[in-house]
Enzyme design. Structure first.
Site, mmCIF file in Angstrom:
data_model
loop_
_atom_site.group_PDB
_atom_site.id
_atom_site.type_symbol
_atom_site.label_atom_id
_atom_site.label_comp_id
_atom_site.label_asym_id
_atom_site.label_seq_id
_atom_site.Cartn_x
_atom_site.Cartn_y
_atom_site.Cartn_z
ATOM 1 N N ASP A 187 64.282 -102.472 -82.045
ATOM 2 C CA ASP A 187 64.984 -101.480 -82.833
ATOM 3 C C ASP A 187 65.842 -101.295 -81.544
ATOM 4 O O ASP A 187 66.307 -100.074 -81.403
ATOM 5 C CB ASP A 187 65.016 -100.538 -83.382
ATOM 6 C CG ASP A 187 63.822 -100.064 -83.670
ATOM 7 O OD1 ASP A 187 62.614 -100.129 -82.418
ATOM 8 O OD2 ASP A 187 63.446 -99.175 -84.738
ATOM 9 N N ASP A 218 62.018 -106.365 -85.334
ATOM 10 C CA ASP A 218 61.462 -105.461 -85.992
ATOM 11 C C ASP A 218 62.564 -104.895 -87.227
ATOM 12 O O ASP A 218 63.497 -105.327 -86.651
ATOM 13 C CB ASP A 218 62.560 -103.632 -84.526
ATOM 14 C CG ASP A 218 61.363 -103.261 -83.720
ATOM 15 O OD1 ASP A 218 60.480 -103.602 -84.068
ATOM 16 O OD2 ASP A 218 61.642 -102.786 -82.724
ATOM 17 N N GLU A 264 51.201 -98.524 -78.749
ATOM 18 C CA GLU A 264 52.372 -97.441 -77.829
ATOM 19 C C GLU A 264 51.895 -96.471 -77.477
ATOM 20 O O GLU A 264 51.484 -95.496 -78.040
ATOM 21 C CB GLU A 264 53.754 -97.958 -77.713
ATOM 22 C CG GLU A 264 55.303 -97.113 -77.346
ATOM 23 C CD GLU A 264 56.148 -96.891 -78.315
ATOM 24 O OE1 GLU A 264 56.524 -98.294 -78.446
ATOM 25 O OE2 GLU A 264 57.606 -96.473 -76.782
HETATM 26 O O1 KIV Z 1 62.004 -101.753 -80.229
HETATM 27 C C1 KIV Z 1 61.164 -101.837 -78.567
HETATM 28 O O2 KIV Z 1 61.653 -101.715 -77.910
HETATM 29 C C2 KIV Z 1 59.775 -101.981 -78.969
HETATM 30 C C3 KIV Z 1 58.989 -101.798 -77.735
HETATM 31 C C4 KIV Z 1 59.156 -100.325 -77.243
HETATM 32 C C5 KIV Z 1 57.302 -102.375 -77.961
HETATM 33 O O3 KIV Z 1 59.480 -101.445 -80.297
#
Ligand code: KIV
Length: 270
Positions: A50, A89, A188
């Site tokens: 996301d 996501d 993270e």
């Molecule tokens: O949305 C994203 O790019 C992420 C990464 C930072 C793991 O969740």
């Protein structure tokens, strides 16, 4: 161009990689052209993150992106990919309300993108949503530590879980995600020592971003590691290119060539 003849990456392949100590590589992608390059290069996992909200749409946070928009990006990526595992996501507001809504969101992603898994941010708070999605046979990747969908709760993007209480909660959440049946978890921006402890305490692979080297794999946002974004420079980010400058140079050259009537030349016309 020959595509490397390697078997398709599945969640089981990732589990085997952890067992034999082979590092897992993951990058984000949001469109067909970039996803094709990543897949040809041999990346293991492509995350349709996301973070598209930031790098593709120009928002300040990941909160505004919608489920329809994530599905558009996810389907574009899946059309390009032959080998990598594609994870999409679940965007903010599509799984926190209740587990039925979470399942419906996950089903839409799986049906309408053709991806192989979804990713959700959080632990204990979203336990029921994770359980319900898993019970429908949809693989789930967890995400702990700095969870950008909660930025308004944190107030800042600083390193998470530095104090004992938050570190213990993160460890408990990681163990919970493992027990529920998630196939991997993103860690993270947390201390490297904590990420190492978590990695040794759970069976599923940990994928770090700003979590040190003692995790089972690494992920970066593609636009950051290629230097397409310029304003974001956290310590953990290694830039492999300066594409902002490279593309700018090419565009300046194109403008020059058109203005001076150098382009098109005699061979570049019919
Ligand atoms: O949305 C994203 O790019 C992420 C990464 C930072 C793991 O969740």
């Amino acid at each position: 161009m020959n595509f490397p003849t390697v078997k398709k990456v599945t969640t089981h392949v990732l589990a085997e990689m952890k067992l034999r100590g082979e590092k897992i590589t993951m990058l984000t992608a949001y469109d067909y052209s970039m996803a094709k390059i990543l897949d040809y290069a041999g990346i293991d996992v492509i995350l349709v993150g996301d973070s598209a909200s930031n790098v593709m749409a120009g928002y300040d946070t990941t909160l505004p992106i919608t489920l329809d928009e994530m599905i558009y990006h996810g389907a574009s990526v899946v059309r390009a990919v032959k080998r990598a595992l594609v994870v999409v996501d679940l965007p903010f507001g599509t799984y926190q309300g209740n587990s039925k809504e979470a399942l419906n969101s996950a089903i839409r992603i799986m049906k309408e993108t053709g991806a192989s898994a979804v990713k959700l941010e959080g632990g204990e708070e979203i336990k029921e949503s994770i359980q319900r999605i898993l019970s429908a046979g949809i693989p789930v990747m967890g995400h702990l530590g700095l969870t950008p969908q909660s930025i308004h709760k944190f107030g800042t993007y600083v390193v998470r879980a530095r104090d004992d209480k938050e570190a213990q909660k993160l460890m408990n959440d990681a163990i919970l995600l493992n027990e529920l049946g998630c196939f991997a978890v993103v860690l993270e921006k947390i201390p490297a020592a904590l990420a190492e402890k978590v990695t040794k305490s759970i069976k599923i692979p940990t994928i770090g971003i700003g979590a040190g080297k003692a995790v089972d794999g690494q992920v970066l946002v593609l636009h950051d590691m290629l230097g397409l974004t310029t304003e974001f420079s956290p310590r953990f980010l290694r830039r492999y290119h300066n594409l902002f400058e490279e593309i700018k140079k090419a565009v300046i050259q194109y403008i020059h060539d058109v203005k001076t009537m150098d382009f098109p030349n005699d061979k570049e016309q019919y």
